[in-house]
Design a protein around this motif. Structure first.
Motif, PDB file in Angstrom:
ATOM      1  N   TRP A 384       0.785  -1.170   0.197  1.00  0.00           N
ATOM      2  CA  TRP A 384      -0.045  -0.076   0.016  1.00  0.00           C
ATOM      3  C   TRP A 384       0.756   1.329  -0.248  1.00  0.00           C
ATOM      4  O   TRP A 384       0.412   2.569   0.144  1.00  0.00           O
ATOM      5  N   VAL A 385       2.280   1.227  -0.205  1.00  0.00           N
ATOM      6  CA  VAL A 385       2.976   2.313  -0.296  1.00  0.00           C
ATOM      7  C   VAL A 385       2.516   2.975  -1.684  1.00  0.00           C
ATOM      8  O   VAL A 385       2.142   2.595  -2.693  1.00  0.00           O
ATOM      9  N   GLY A 386       2.307   4.358  -1.552  1.00  0.00           N
ATOM     10  CA  GLY A 386       2.032   5.260  -2.497  1.00  0.00           C
ATOM     11  C   GLY A 386       0.251   5.127  -2.794  1.00  0.00           C
ATOM     12  O   GLY A 386      -0.299   5.663  -3.773  1.00  0.00           O
ATOM     13  N   ASN A 387      -0.357   4.322  -1.869  1.00  0.00           N
ATOM     14  CA  ASN A 387      -1.731   4.336  -2.262  1.00  0.00           C
ATOM     15  C   ASN A 387      -2.470   5.745  -2.222  1.00  0.00           C
ATOM     16  O   ASN A 387      -2.356   6.423  -1.120  1.00  0.00           O
ATOM     17  N   PRO A 388      -3.267   6.025  -3.275  1.00  0.00           N
ATOM     18  CA  PRO A 388      -3.747   7.181  -3.249  1.00  0.00           C
ATOM     19  C   PRO A 388      -4.764   7.462  -1.981  1.00  0.00           C
ATOM     20  O   PRO A 388      -5.087   8.746  -1.762  1.00  0.00           O
ATOM     21  N   ASP A 390      -4.617   7.554   0.975  1.00  0.00           N
ATOM     22  CA  ASP A 390      -3.542   8.050   1.964  1.00  0.00           C
ATOM     23  C   ASP A 390      -2.828   9.383   1.670  1.00  0.00           C
ATOM     24  O   ASP A 390      -2.155   9.660   2.347  1.00  0.00           O
ATOM     25  N   ASP A 391      -3.080   9.763   0.420  1.00  0.00           N
ATOM     26  CA  ASP A 391      -2.213  10.828   0.073  1.00  0.00           C
ATOM     27  C   ASP A 391      -3.123  11.943  -0.329  1.00  0.00           C
ATOM     28  O   ASP A 391      -3.884  12.114  -0.923  1.00  0.00           O
ATOM     29  N   PRO A 392      -2.791  13.035   0.369  1.00  0.00           N
ATOM     30  CA  PRO A 392      -3.706  14.587   0.448  1.00  0.00           C
ATOM     31  C   PRO A 392      -3.517  14.835  -1.033  1.00  0.00           C
ATOM     32  O   PRO A 392      -4.609  15.704  -1.681  1.00  0.00           O
ATOM     33  N   ALA A 393      -2.640  14.609  -2.138  1.00  0.00           N
ATOM     34  CA  ALA A 393      -2.763  15.058  -3.341  1.00  0.00           C
ATOM     35  C   ALA A 393      -4.167  14.478  -4.150  1.00  0.00           C
ATOM     36  O   ALA A 393      -4.604  14.946  -4.962  1.00  0.00           O
ATOM     37  N   GLY A 427      -7.255   5.179   4.719  1.00  0.00           N
ATOM     38  CA  GLY A 427      -6.308   6.225   4.892  1.00  0.00           C
ATOM     39  C   GLY A 427      -7.361   7.578   4.973  1.00  0.00           C
ATOM     40  O   GLY A 427      -8.689   7.365   4.735  1.00  0.00           O
ATOM     41  N   SER A 428      -6.845   8.554   5.333  1.00  0.00           N
ATOM     42  CA  SER A 428      -7.464   9.839   5.533  1.00  0.00           C
ATOM     43  C   SER A 428      -8.466  10.284   4.342  1.00  0.00           C
ATOM     44  O   SER A 428      -9.588  10.769   4.651  1.00  0.00           O
ATOM     45  N   ASN A 429      -8.291   9.761   3.064  1.00  0.00           N
ATOM     46  CA  ASN A 429      -9.114  10.284   2.112  1.00  0.00           C
ATOM     47  C   ASN A 429     -10.342   9.534   1.822  1.00  0.00           C
ATOM     48  O   ASN A 429     -11.577  10.054   1.917  1.00  0.00           O
ATOM     49  N   LEU A 430     -10.348   8.271   2.466  1.00  0.00           N
ATOM     50  CA  LEU A 430     -11.776   7.445   2.624  1.00  0.00           C
ATOM     51  C   LEU A 430     -12.337   8.056   3.798  1.00  0.00           C
ATOM     52  O   LEU A 430     -13.412   8.205   4.070  1.00  0.00           O
ATOM     53  N   GLU A 449     -15.534  -1.760   3.253  1.00  0.00           N
ATOM     54  CA  GLU A 449     -14.858  -3.148   3.690  1.00  0.00           C
ATOM     55  C   GLU A 449     -13.782  -3.087   4.283  1.00  0.00           C
ATOM     56  O   GLU A 449     -13.097  -3.594   5.150  1.00  0.00           O
ATOM     57  N   GLY A 450     -12.640  -2.194   3.781  1.00  0.00           N
ATOM     58  CA  GLY A 450     -11.318  -2.073   4.004  1.00  0.00           C
ATOM     59  C   GLY A 450     -11.001  -1.265   5.383  1.00  0.00           C
ATOM     60  O   GLY A 450      -9.900  -1.079   5.824  1.00  0.00           O
ATOM     61  N   ASP A 451     -11.912  -0.781   6.002  1.00  0.00           N
ATOM     62  CA  ASP A 451     -12.056  -0.075   7.161  1.00  0.00           C
ATOM     63  C   ASP A 451     -11.984  -1.141   8.357  1.00  0.00           C
ATOM     64  O   ASP A 451     -12.983  -1.237   9.029  1.00  0.00           O
TER      65      ASP A 451
END
Ligand code: GAL
Length: 994
Positions: A384-388, A390-393, A427-430, A449-451
């Motif tokens: 999950w490295v670089g997973n959108p 959790d990426d504020p962009a 991540g935060s975007n979810l 589900e991923g939460d």
């Protein structure tokens, strides 16, 4: 690639110029113009083609024509590239947010005429309901904007660019873009403008958006309206004629909740809708409202105060010819079929469907989990490295997606849960998406589900948990931590309602054990059921090298990376044919349960809220499968959740045979999805007297003796059966192999229930290692009883090359009271360590001029059945042609086993060939049979049905036992009780010529 273009294609933000906020998909009387139809089209291999085509004067005469909506890869017989199927893998280098220069780019152009009477429109809005994946639009050469979000709607205000009369629209669509990283769903990649394109003339004084939130309490309906309109558009009137509601709001500030009076509530079972209109002087919008209240109370998910159990399916938009292009007639028939199979819920995996589908769901009645278009599964491989997610962009892109999702479909009573997406890590975007939903729609819970630990979602959801694990989730106060959870997080999740957003992976032949999950739902109220993966296969109709039509899966279009037939995992085949798993599902989740006690039966109504007044109950009695009596059963109306005892009619019992009482609950009148008399639920009760099985007659004095021999219908030469009922035959030979199912071919994840599995290795691989697919026999002896010509005994040692494991097979042919009997004792050596696919004997019946091509039987049917998938099978008399005995799974595999055989007649062009009676063994177990044109080995070698060899021999296999099906292609293995361990078995048959 020029850097400006590169920046555009790899921009994670959602494009520019689309109208915000997004609006509902509304049925308005404002003028509109469909731009569906033939467009000019040009496909380029890269994104860096000149943009001159956007200019008004561009000459597109050399271009081809393509229909809109469509996917360009499904048009033009392969001239526009090919579909690509991947599950988790990205079909391009993982280099987010960049995509390769090789980026198929479709340019579209068409003219359209703006009607003269649109000149008084305030605005002209251009709407795209779905374009995969990134697109940019120009009108009359004016740059309008761009958007990403393939399965989401985007609207653009094109007023400054259009004029009355002729106009030109140009659209450029790139197959790959930054958005592809967040649209990594398990499905075909299918680029193009694949949903409607519409122009609307927005009137001055019109209604921009409306949301009628409805509630149902104590028999009364309530409407809370949210009207988005200019102040000058008021007054606004809400009308619900059937309820006498006519509410006029003079100003926006007046819009207060309306008491709709006494109403019938909406539910998936009784989808009561009321026609409503919301109007201003300039525009009228038609809606169909359903009154219902969704809430979570403790660990219960309730609609109208009653717990909901999801008997759901995951529904993708998939059509063998059109791909994800919507076809209302096909979709309606699909949904009607769901209703006929007792499906009551849909998860729109993994994106919003065509908006019209939700109208159909409201109307036909489904609980819908509406999912956002979001999946980043390919990042799992990178930890999950670089997973959108959790990426504020990517935050704005995520928020844009969920806003478009909720806003478009918010009016539908069928939608009871919003889902943020699928398999996107966490991540935060979810969390931000969830926060936005909570603020926008306080009523409907948020699912994702991923939460796993429950940081931002309202229901606890999992996929493919085993029945044992599901039970642990449902059990109150258990100390066992949940997956990926600390004890405290487990407690948090156990305090919520639970659902299986995916379970029972229906790939190929399977799944098994549907009934185990269903039983849990009735024991543990926290468990709210789930959604089978999945409703239908996604095969794409194409042509084999030999010219025959077939349904393609991954790899069939020469993809560089693909996931094979993992896209063929539905309960419905690509061509709409229900597989036996769908019948099993229907039987398992049937909404009426019957429990017999002597001459009474308890009828329990398991529905959410509907009583049984829509049902009639019919009974029939059969003697050995032949109907002898029938009638109607008077069942008083049973309220939801209640039971009633009913007296049974006197059942005439056959002294010599089997007596079965069957009760069907059928529709008393036609429903919009099924005719009157449609069977909703069925039960059978065995009323047979005990019938002793003839004892095995023991003969002594066996001595070696070959030569020719005739016993009844059978002729032998040197101990080998050569002729049966006047037809050449070879066998019977021991058959331990079955053409591996997709579950059999799936490697074990090491946490299987079966103690015979090897981590990382499939059962099929273990079978091949042990040589089950290539057994050879050595005849040890041929004997007859001393001085007798009525019996023959052979002994074979069966084993595989380079293996010391073996099975002894003793076969005794004898005449018993004038009837030919075959008794086969199957005796494994020590040392077998795997499960076995089957324990059977196979007869090969060559064509001989007229093939054996049909079967009539008394046993379980009509569909195939396996030890962990028996609920749809009933005891009765059935008949079928040989081809209909097998299911055309997209990848050939084990199929056609009918369990619980009593009597079988094989036929050739309608004429009886021979009859066979199967005697139970000393444990009362009966064999099953399979009649097929192919051997298991032939089936196992074929990747597609068209690869099966032409056959002139019919194969009859009588199985003492079969291994269960399980769900291991994505989920749990066969439950130990249904796993076939090597064991001694007896098969006893009585055979007579036809
Ligand atoms: C799940 C996924 C589905 C599908 C399924 C296997 O993990 O959510 O989209 O891939 O597995 O068929």
């Amino acid at each position: 690639m020029p850097s400006e273009l590169s920046a555009y294609v790899s921009d994670p933000t959602p494009g520019r110029g689309a109208l915000r906020p997004a609006r509902s998909w509304l049925h308005s009387d404002a003028p509109s113009l469909s731009l569906n139809g033939a467009w000019r089209f040009r496909l380029s291999p890269t994104a860096s083609v000149a943009q001159d085509f956007a200019a008004e004067e561009f000459d597109d005469h050399g271009w081809e024509s393509i229909p809109v909506p469509s996917h360009w890869v499904l048009e033009g017989d392969g001239a526009h590239g090919r579909p690509i199927y991947t599950n988790i893998q990205f079909p391009f280098p993982i280099d987010p947010p960049h995509v390769p220069d090789e980026n198929p780019t479709g340019d579209y152009r068409r003219h359209f005429a703006v009607p003269a009477d649109w000149s008084d429109a305030e605005r002209i809005v251009l709407r795209f309901d779905g374009v995969e994946s990134l697109f940019r639009v120009w009108v009359n050469g004016v740059d309008i904007g761009s958007a990403a979000g393939s399965r989401l709607a985007h609207e653009f205000d094109i007023t400054p660019a259009v004029r009355p009369g002729d106009n030109v629209i140009a659209v450029r669509v790139h197959q790959w873009s930054a958005a592809s990283y967040v649209e990594d769903q398990d499905q075909w990649w299918l680029p193009g403008i694949f949903r409607d394109v519409t122009l609307t003339a927005r009137p001055a004084g019109g209604i921009e958006d409306v949301w009628l939130r409805t509630g149902f309490h104590d028999g009364r309906g309530r409407v809370e309206a949210e009207i988005t309109a200019e102040g000058s558009a008021f007054p606004v009137t809400l009308r619900i004629p059937e309820l006498g509601v006519e509410q006029v709001w003079e100003t926006a500030a007046d819009v207060t909740p309306v008491d709709a009076g006494e109403v019938e509530p909406w539910s998936a079972e009784r989808p009561r809708l009321y026609d409503a209109t919301v109007s201003t002087a300039a525009e009228s919008i038609a809606l169909r409202v359903g009154f219902r209240t969704v809430e979570i109370r403790g660990d219960r998910f309730l609609v109208n105060g009653r717990r909901v159990v999801f008997h759901g399916v995951n529904r993708h938009e998939a059509h063998p010819v059109r791909g994800r292009v919507f076809d209302e007639e096909h979709a309606r028939e699909d949904l009607a079929r769901m209703k006929r199979f007792n499906v009551n819920a849909i998860r729109t995996s993994h994106y919003p469907p065509h908006p019209r589908l939700l109208d159909l769901a409201d109307e036909l009645g489904f609980w819908v989990v509406l999912e956002c278009d979001l999946e980043t599964h390919g990042f799992e491989k990178l930890g999950w490295v670089g997973n959108p997610s959790d990426d504020p962009a990517w935050r704005e892109a995520y928020l844009d997606r969920i806003r478009r999702t909720v806003e478009r479909d918010k009016n539908h009573p069928s939608i009871v849960i919003w889902s943020l997406g699928n398999e996107s890590g966490t991540g935060s975007n979810l969390a931000a998406m969830s926060a936005w939903v909570h603020a926008r729609d306080a009523e409907r819970p948020v699912h994702y589900e991923g939460d796993y630990t429950g940081e931002y979602t309202d229901v606890y959801s999992r996929m493919y948990a085993s029945a044992a694990e599901t039970e642990r989730i449902g059990t109150a106060g258990t100390d066992t931590p949940l997956l990926n959870c600390t004890p405290a997080q487990s407690a948090r999740q156990r305090a919520k309602p639970f659902l299986l957003c995916e379970y029972a992976h229906a790939m190929g032949n399977g799944p098994g054990a549907l009934d185990q999950y269903e039983a849990l739902v009735h024991e543990h109220p926290r468990l709210h059921g789930g959604f089978v993966w999945e409703w239908r296969d996604h095969g794409i109709l194409t042509t084999a090298p030999d010219g025959s039509a077939y349904h393609a899966y991954g790899g069939d279009f020469g993809e560089v990376v693909h996931d094979g037939n993992f896209v063929m995992d539905g309960m419905l085949l690509s061509d709409d044919v229900p597989t036996p798993s769908l019948y099993e599902y229907k039987a398992v989740v049937q909404p009426v349960r019957f429990v017999f006690d002597g001459d009474k039966v308890a009828v329990t109504n398991l529905r959410h809220s509907a009583d049984t007044s829509d049902l009639r109950f019919r009974w029939r009695v059969e003697h050995d499968g032949t109907p002898v009596d029938a009638g109607d059963l008077e069942v008083p109306v049973v309220a939801a959740g209640e039971s009633g005892w009913v007296s049974l009619p006197p059942v005439p019992v056959a002294p010599e045979g089997e007596t079965w009482l069957t009760i069907d609950a059928v529709l008393a009148t036609a429903a919009p999805w099924a005719p009157q008399g449609h069977v909703v639920a069925t039960v059978q009760s065995d009323r047979s007297p005990h019938i002793p099985v003839p004892a095995v007659r023991h003969r002594t004095g066996w001595r070696p003796d070959a030569g020719t021999l005739t016993l009844g219908a059978a002729e032998f030469v040197d101990g080998c059966l050569v002729n049966l009922a006047g037809r050449a035959v070879t066998g019977p030979r021991l058959e331990l192999f079955r053409a591996p199912t997709d579950n059999d071919e799936s490697p074990s994840d090491g946490v299987e229930e079966s103690d015979a599995s090897v981590p990382g290795v499939s059962n099929a691989e273990l079978w091949r290692r042990d040589g089950l697919d290539r057994l050879t026999a050595r005849r040890v002896s041929v004997e007859r009883p001393h001085d007798r010509t009525d019996a023959l005994r052979t002994l074979d040692k069966v084993s595989a090359a380079n293996s010391a494991l073996f099975v002894m097979v003793e076969s005794v042919w004898s005449l018993e009271a004038g009837e030919l009997e075959l008794r086969v004792e199957i005796e494994p050596s020590r040392g077998w360590s795997t499960v076995w696919p089957r324990i059977g004997i196979r007869f090969d019946l060559p064509d001989g001029g007229a093939p054996v091509d049909g079967a009539e039987w008394f046993g379980l049917g009509p569909s195939e059945s396996y030890p962990d998938s028996l609920r749809a099978a009933r005891t009765g008399r059935f008949s079928s042609g040989i081809d209909d005995l097998s299911v055309d799974y997209a990848r050939p595999q084990e199929t056609g086993h009918r369990s619980g055989l009593r009597r079988l007649t094989l036929t050739s062009t309608g004429t009886e060939v021979f009859r066979l009676e199967a005697l139970p063994d000393t444990h009362g177990r009966r064999p099953g049979f399979t009649l097929s044109r192919h051997t298991p080995q032939e089936l196992a070698r074929a990747g597609h049905p068209y690869e099966l060899p032409a056959s002139t021999t019919s194969r009859l296999t009588i199985d003492a036992a079969q291994h269960g099906l399980g769900s291991r292609s994505c989920g749990p293995d066969v439950w130990p009780e249904f796993a076939l361990r090597p064991e001694a078995r007896t098969i006893r048959l009585r055979i007579t010529a036809g």
